[in-house]
Write an enzyme that holds these catalytic residues in place. Sequence first.
Site, mmCIF file in Angstrom:
data_model
loop_
_atom_site.group_PDB
_atom_site.id
_atom_site.type_symbol
_atom_site.label_atom_id
_atom_site.label_comp_id
_atom_site.label_asym_id
_atom_site.label_seq_id
_atom_site.Cartn_x
_atom_site.Cartn_y
_atom_site.Cartn_z
ATOM 1 N N HIS A 139 0.821 -1.206 0.000
ATOM 2 C CA HIS A 139 0.000 0.000 0.000
ATOM 3 C C HIS A 139 0.864 1.269 0.000
ATOM 4 O O HIS A 139 0.579 2.229 -0.691
ATOM 5 C CB HIS A 139 -0.884 -0.040 1.257
ATOM 6 C CG HIS A 139 -1.905 1.028 1.314
ATOM 7 N ND1 HIS A 139 -3.222 0.825 1.004
ATOM 8 C CD2 HIS A 139 -1.804 2.330 1.652
ATOM 9 C CE1 HIS A 139 -3.882 1.941 1.144
ATOM 10 N NE2 HIS A 139 -3.053 2.873 1.541
ATOM 11 N N GLU A 195 -8.331 8.136 -4.672
ATOM 12 C CA GLU A 195 -7.923 7.004 -3.835
ATOM 13 C C GLU A 195 -8.884 5.841 -4.040
ATOM 14 O O GLU A 195 -9.979 6.008 -4.580
ATOM 15 C CB GLU A 195 -7.985 7.421 -2.360
ATOM 16 C CG GLU A 195 -6.702 8.013 -1.825
ATOM 17 C CD GLU A 195 -5.676 6.949 -1.463
ATOM 18 O OE1 GLU A 195 -5.935 5.759 -1.670
ATOM 19 O OE2 GLU A 195 -4.601 7.332 -0.972
ATOM 20 N N SER A 223 -3.982 -0.534 -6.311
ATOM 21 C CA SER A 223 -4.512 -1.445 -5.301
ATOM 22 C C SER A 223 -4.441 -2.820 -5.950
ATOM 23 O O SER A 223 -5.080 -3.070 -6.968
ATOM 24 C CB SER A 223 -5.948 -1.030 -4.990
ATOM 25 O OG SER A 223 -6.613 -2.047 -4.298
ATOM 26 N N HIS A 232 -10.752 2.627 -1.711
ATOM 27 C CA HIS A 232 -10.980 2.109 -0.371
ATOM 28 C C HIS A 232 -11.812 0.839 -0.488
ATOM 29 O O HIS A 232 -12.959 0.777 -0.054
ATOM 30 C CB HIS A 232 -11.675 3.172 0.492
ATOM 31 C CG HIS A 232 -11.062 3.280 1.850
ATOM 32 N ND1 HIS A 232 -11.786 3.318 3.005
ATOM 33 C CD2 HIS A 232 -9.771 3.336 2.231
ATOM 34 C CE1 HIS A 232 -10.961 3.407 4.037
ATOM 35 N NE2 HIS A 232 -9.747 3.420 3.600
ATOM 36 N N GLN A 241 -9.089 7.825 12.266
ATOM 37 C CA GLN A 241 -9.322 8.821 11.214
ATOM 38 C C GLN A 241 -9.204 10.264 11.673
ATOM 39 O O GLN A 241 -9.018 10.545 12.857
ATOM 40 C CB GLN A 241 -10.711 8.586 10.646
ATOM 41 C CG GLN A 241 -10.811 7.292 9.878
ATOM 42 C CD GLN A 241 -10.021 7.352 8.608
ATOM 43 O OE1 GLN A 241 -10.306 8.141 7.725
ATOM 44 N NE2 GLN A 241 -8.998 6.527 8.499
#
Lengths: 264, 987
Positions: B245, B313, B779, B315, B544
Amino acid sequence: MEKPKVLALTGFGVNADTELNRAFLMAGADSRLVHLNDIILGKSKLEDFQILAFPGGFSFGDDLGSGKVFANKFKFNLSEQMRKFLEDGKLVIGICNGFQMLVKMGLLPAFEKKYFEQTVTLTFNDSGRFEDRWVRLKANPSSKCIFTKGIETLSVPVRHGEGKFIPMSEEIRKRLHENGHVAFQYCDANGSPTMDYPLNPNGSVDSIAGICDESGRVFGMMPHPEAHIFGVNNPQWAREGLANSEGAGLRIFRNAVEFAKKEF
Amino acid sequence: MVRRIEVGFKSGTVDALGESTKRRINEDLKIEVESVKTIDAFAIDADFDDAVMERLGKELFADPVIQEFEFRKPLASGFDWIVEVGFKPGVKDNVGDTAKEAVEDILRMELRGKVYTSKQYLLKGKISREEVERIAAKLLANELIERWQIADSNSWDPQHGFMGYVPRVKLEHEPKVAEIPLNVRNSTLMKLSKDRLLALELKEMKAIQKYYRRKEVAAERAALGLPPNPTDVELECLAQTWSEHCKHKIFNAKIRYDDGKGKVKRINSLFKSYVRKSTERIAKKANWLVSVFKDNAGVIKFNDEWNLVMKVETHNTPSALDPYGGALTGIVGVNRDPMGTGRGSLPVFNTDVFCFASPFYDKELPPRLHHPKRIFEGVRRGVEHGGNKIGIPVINGSIVFDDRYLGKPLVYCGTGGMMPAKIDSEDCSVKKVDAGDLVLMVGGRIGRDGIHGATFSSEELHESSPVSAVQLGDPITQKKMQDFLMEARDLMLIKAITDNGAGGLSSSIGELAQMSGGCEIYLDKAPLKYPGLDPWEILVSESQERMTVGVEPAKLDAFLELANRRSVEAAVVGKFTDSGKFLVKFGEKAVASLEMKFLHDGVPQMKLEAKWEEKKFDEPQFADEPDQTANLLSLLGRLNVCSKEYVVRQYDHEVRGGSVVKPLMGAENDGPSDAAVMMPRLGSFEGVVVSNGIIPRYGDIDAYWMTACAMDEALRNYVATGGSLEKVACLDNFCWPDPVKSEKAPDGEYKLAQLVRANQALYDFAIAYKMPPISGKDSMKNDYVIGNVKISIPPTILITAIGKIEDARKAVTIDAKKAGDFVYVLGVTKDELGGSEFYALKGFVGNEVPKVDAKRAYALYSKLSKAILKGLVASCHDCSDGGLGVALAETAFAGMLGMNVDLRSVPRERAERNDFVLFSESQSRFVVTVSPQNAANFEKAMKGVSFAKVGDVRNDEQFVVVGLNGSEAVKSDVAILKAAWKKTLNW
């Protein structure tokens, strides 16, 4: 007064503040964004301003009911300053989350100036959803509302999940109509108030989209006039040749600023 | 003591959540319930008397107009079943946290305990306990983060209700540091990597082993009082920093690529050889690239005063486990990338692209997977809450459906930001860190949530995928932090800033410390959600809403004062040094010390094999039908084509006041826009244009052309809306199934070859289109492996195009504007239906994948772009999924105007069937309408490229297409076409 001063509140999840500030600037005011904490701490004072604006957003994430926690914070810290502001006949506008704050704080409709007593509410849309869609509003010509003067109908977006207007009782509902508190109603293409979804996007009682107090100087509405300050904000701009025109929502802010210029 | 207060709706008031829950139970679970009512419960960990509870009920918890409350006994009554859903210990309870602050406001005192929320669902109907269990597990709660209790009306005690459950976190644990022996056998090393979820390969474990055997390392450790073996803090820190990652090991690997035709190519890093190389080549001529591939987001020049910043991004894994929390964290997390770029940028818009299996999937689900509709709905709601609550409009996106996304949904979230070019003559795009500067952590606190996110996302979804990898975002904490940081930036209080995402403090401080050459971290100074965390957990937690900021000591007081005034928590957690060491302390004690060089450059380069082979699919055999109306209607209703209004409406796409081309435009505000245009600085009509391209189906045939087509789609959407070719950049987001050959991935070499080819196309078309990649993300392990079930996603690349329109008022929308306008088709239609929606409708893949002729396309785009800016174009829509037929229909029904089209006029090569001309997905094509008075000028402007007038806009609602043989091939009505397009996802 040449340039009325506008305090647009910010902080704690208010998020439609930049465009609200911009709308007042375009309307000719000296407008600034002030964090709620800076008023509580005394760094800014309400008395230095003629117009107080509560913007849209998701203060405290709408947790415990939209606008509620922000309204409490304001009320428990600033009720004296606020009473004075209202007694001086100054102008207050709340949009979307700001309207929810005014209602839950009991500053609207505030019959007989009974401030800080809640008599109406704004709650979950009948659809059960947050929705962003453009609606048409009809202004009530017999309302005393100084913000809506001269407006017949207005296209603006709603962007809320809790915009359904409900009065606490039948008596209050009647009183809202009788005293000209109702300033805006959701309407159809012909300008008639409607309960039909999605023209009335949330199921508001009597299609009520915005109300004012008895003086017409305190006003709140669910849709966003500050999101229609440029012609190109209107989704019909490319079809109706609006690219170079001013946004129709600006009228609301001009009304307030012109009134303040004369009055103060 | 805990006091509990419950709030419900007064009778006669609509319970909107109850209503929608009922609908979903009936529709999604096919369980018949008569009614659903909801009650909110708040457990306050405080010793309040009844008078205080009464006051809190009135002033805070209940809306006096529509709600009632009760704190002496349960409020619930009149149900057949009751389900109460609450959080498990340690899960972020946003509403509870707000309630605590609100209670403190009212009572003017500090609460020592917390407020815990839960929700009750009161169900009426003839349903069994088994059905109620199913409703709870499949719809109301997610067992990863929530717990529930069920009771029927007979066993319910109306005086006491459920036994009060309070999910307090109790970690009766002394924080400690463990030493981990590394002088062990290889198999033990690998077991260690696996058991601790380090996700490190043997080669990497050996490199670490070797580091600790170095003499000078041993001596230095002894001096600091550290054991000779690594501490758990060090090992975890290395694992995070070296994770796929964070380090993109596959993209940086040495690859031997066999093209299947006997040619072998050796590639030293795909990233350097293709992605970055294309940017570097373009940068020689483009003076508007400000900061690329070195910060959290790419930065390009917007105008002399402002820079435009963008990041996209993914997720995916968290969204597979907890769709709501995963997506919420995804969108709120990507906001922090622009925020953490340079000295900070303000997020001004979001984008989202999702890949799901069909929400109508009706086969049995493998273990641990949520139903795709639940994933869809959870992800949608997560992005809704993240975007709407922070007040960042979601302006562009798309949803791709393919049942191979069952194993892992893809959740791409993007954020664009604005950064002043300079503040006080300092370049805002450059962060600086000098030895002696302080490290501050700002925003949320650290808990066990989000531990091992970085290493975990570098793995496939397996049986023991950890719960702690799931986090729940808190938009309001982040919004407060964002407001504060922008204020602090403008006061020049910030010297450097970066976000705490993957790897937590270990990554964020470690990265910034490269600039000064070292750091010291004081873990005991980091604000925690609850005591009892071990030092390694504090260091790598991915809790977060946190940013790491570098502040000069002289500005510390001003920074902390402002933070306090904005109700934002900030704490000094370390300082930057030039010692060459990454030194971590807990109290007085050193718990980790690693050489900066080893930490950042010590990971061994991977060596991988890639082997390409051309796939052959059955060539479709079916006849051209004389009437294509039914095919067109079917295509319009297909998941990949149909209206996504259900999702778009629930996102605020115009907050901040700058929206010009919204996702839905047209006569009835419901036509699908190609790209978004928004004005990021109110008061100026300069606009940002954002679009995307994604077409994984083509990758089944060739990932090269999949990528080329995604690049083309992104650019043509951008051009169609008025974006300038002078300044357009792109972002590349690769989501791949495991491309490293192993027992688990026997076809790894082929998948890696697909990745190589995708990179080659990215390079070729970035250069041909002068569209440099400025930021990206990969990813790499998007597989599901449990037992002997393996589901791999199709290799997927998302291209986001971002650029500028000098005057947003010149933008063009897709809807036909006026009766009598001429209809043009630009670009050439070929027999290219391989991987098309039409073939998929007919049950085929085919082989003729659309190819892109970059030179021809770019010439067309240049001319079209000029014609648009001259105001010659009334509407413009690109042809993508479903081809010309769908594009024509969308243009017509978006304008609610009929159309006459003659297929004989369409410019074409090798396309001699009505269905092929209508539904081929040849690239670089548009449907354009032009008013008769502009037609001559338009045709002049387009001279030299393939285009033709094919029809006109009617003054009624009839949609008529004449086929190649001169007879009607499609006859319908725009209202019917639109209804077909809308009905599929009309939830």
